[in-house]
Design a protein around this motif. Sequence first.
Motif, short mmCIF file in Angstrom:
data_model
loop_
_atom_site.label_atom_id
_atom_site.label_comp_id
_atom_site.label_asym_id
_atom_site.label_seq_id
_atom_site.Cartn_x
_atom_site.Cartn_y
_atom_site.Cartn_z
N LYS A 4 0.81 -1.22 0.00
CA LYS A 4 0.00 0.00 0.00
C LYS A 4 0.85 1.27 0.00
CE LYS A 4 -3.78 -2.16 2.40
NZ LYS A 4 -5.13 -1.77 2.61
N LYS A 5 2.16 1.13 -0.17
CA LYS A 5 3.04 2.31 -0.07
C LYS A 5 2.88 3.22 -1.28
CE LYS A 5 7.21 0.63 -2.35
NZ LYS A 5 7.32 1.68 -3.32
N LYS A 6 3.30 4.44 -1.09
CA LYS A 6 3.31 5.42 -2.18
C LYS A 6 4.48 5.09 -3.10
CE LYS A 6 0.24 8.21 -0.27
NZ LYS A 6 -0.92 8.76 -0.84
N PRO A 7 4.39 5.45 -4.37
CA PRO A 7 5.48 5.12 -5.30
C PRO A 7 6.82 5.72 -4.91
CG PRO A 7 3.53 5.83 -6.50
CD PRO A 7 3.26 6.06 -5.04
N GLU A 8 6.81 6.86 -4.25
CA GLU A 8 8.09 7.51 -3.91
C GLU A 8 8.72 6.97 -2.64
OE1 GLU A 8 4.65 10.02 -2.50
OE2 GLU A 8 5.25 9.30 -4.45
N ALA A 9 8.04 6.10 -1.92
CA ALA A 9 8.59 5.52 -0.69
C ALA A 9 9.44 4.31 -1.04
CB ALA A 9 7.47 5.11 0.25
N SER A 10 10.53 4.15 -0.29
CA SER A 10 11.40 3.00 -0.52
C SER A 10 11.03 1.87 0.44
CB SER A 10 12.87 3.40 -0.31
OG SER A 10 13.10 3.67 1.06
N ALA A 11 11.62 0.71 0.21
CA ALA A 11 11.39 -0.43 1.10
C ALA A 11 11.94 -0.14 2.50
CB ALA A 11 12.01 -1.69 0.52
N LEU A 12 13.02 0.63 2.58
CA LEU A 12 13.59 1.00 3.88
C LEU A 12 12.63 1.89 4.67
CD1 LEU A 12 16.02 0.85 5.78
CD2 LEU A 12 16.94 2.86 4.62
N ASP A 13 11.95 2.79 3.98
CA ASP A 13 10.95 3.64 4.64
C ASP A 13 9.81 2.78 5.20
OD1 ASP A 13 12.43 5.86 3.94
OD2 ASP A 13 11.22 6.30 2.16
N ALA A 39 10.02 -0.38 6.07
CA ALA A 39 10.55 -1.14 7.20
C ALA A 39 10.63 -0.29 8.46
CB ALA A 39 11.93 -1.69 6.85
N LYS A 40 10.99 0.98 8.31
CA LYS A 40 11.06 1.88 9.47
C LYS A 40 9.67 2.12 10.06
CE LYS A 40 15.27 4.35 8.24
NZ LYS A 40 15.84 5.65 7.87
N VAL A 41 8.66 2.27 9.20
CA VAL A 41 7.30 2.47 9.67
C VAL A 41 6.81 1.20 10.37
CG1 VAL A 41 4.92 2.82 8.92
CG2 VAL A 41 6.73 4.24 7.99
N THR A 42 7.12 0.03 9.80
CA THR A 42 6.71 -1.24 10.41
C THR A 42 7.33 -1.42 11.78
OG1 THR A 42 6.54 -2.23 8.22
CG2 THR A 42 6.63 -3.74 10.07
N ALA A 43 8.60 -1.05 11.92
CA ALA A 43 9.30 -1.19 13.20
C ALA A 43 8.92 -0.10 14.19
CB ALA A 43 10.81 -1.18 12.98
N GLY A 44 8.31 0.97 13.71
CA GLY A 44 7.89 2.05 14.59
C GLY A 44 8.98 3.05 14.90
N VAL A 45 10.01 3.11 14.07
CA VAL A 45 11.11 4.05 14.30
C VAL A 45 11.17 5.14 13.23
CG1 VAL A 45 12.50 2.37 15.57
CG2 VAL A 45 12.73 2.54 13.09
N ALA A 46 10.11 5.28 12.46
CA ALA A 46 10.10 6.27 11.38
C ALA A 46 9.89 7.67 11.92
CB ALA A 46 9.01 5.93 10.38
N SER A 100 9.28 11.94 10.51
CA SER A 100 8.51 12.60 9.46
C SER A 100 9.27 12.63 8.13
CB SER A 100 8.15 14.02 9.88
OG SER A 100 9.33 14.78 10.09
N ASP A 101 10.61 12.61 8.16
CA ASP A 101 11.34 12.59 6.90
C ASP A 101 11.23 11.25 6.19
OD1 ASP A 101 12.83 11.43 8.92
OD2 ASP A 101 14.76 12.00 8.05
N ASN A 102 10.87 10.20 6.90
CA ASN A 102 10.67 8.89 6.27
C ASN A 102 9.24 8.74 5.75
OD1 ASN A 102 12.52 7.90 8.99
ND2 ASN A 102 13.30 7.61 6.94
N THR A 103 8.31 9.45 6.33
CA THR A 103 6.90 9.24 5.98
C THR A 103 6.37 10.29 5.01
OG1 THR A 103 6.21 10.48 7.92
CG2 THR A 103 6.40 8.10 8.16
N HIS A 104 7.06 11.38 4.81
CA HIS A 104 6.62 12.41 3.87
C HIS A 104 7.61 12.51 2.72
CE1 HIS A 104 3.46 13.65 6.57
NE2 HIS A 104 4.34 13.81 7.54
N PRO A 105 7.13 12.59 1.51
CA PRO A 105 8.06 12.67 0.37
C PRO A 105 8.82 13.99 0.37
CG PRO A 105 5.81 13.00 -0.36
CD PRO A 105 5.76 12.63 1.09
#
Length: 74
Positions: free
Chosen positions: A47-56, A58-65, A67-72
């Motif tokens: 469900k990720k946005k096209p501009e998000a990477s797999a690392l972004d 993973a950070k959201v899944t782990a809960g360590v993201a 705002s620079d990881n969640t906003h393009p």
Amino acid sequence: MAGPDQVAQHSSEVLGQRKSLGQCPIKMAITGFACAGVIGFLVLYSKKKPEASALDVAKVTAGVAHSDNTHPPK
């Protein structure tokens, strides 16, 4: 048809199913947690946005993201 004395003899065999699981409960819990994490990652990744990477993701899944990881970037 079995008589009452035969039913009493076989009933202990059916109830004797309380054996060890064959697996360590801690290992099963860790495996379940890992499976839930993988499923959560795959759901978020699908469900990720096209501009998000797999690392972004993973950070959201782990809960360590942050705002620079969640906003393009703008």
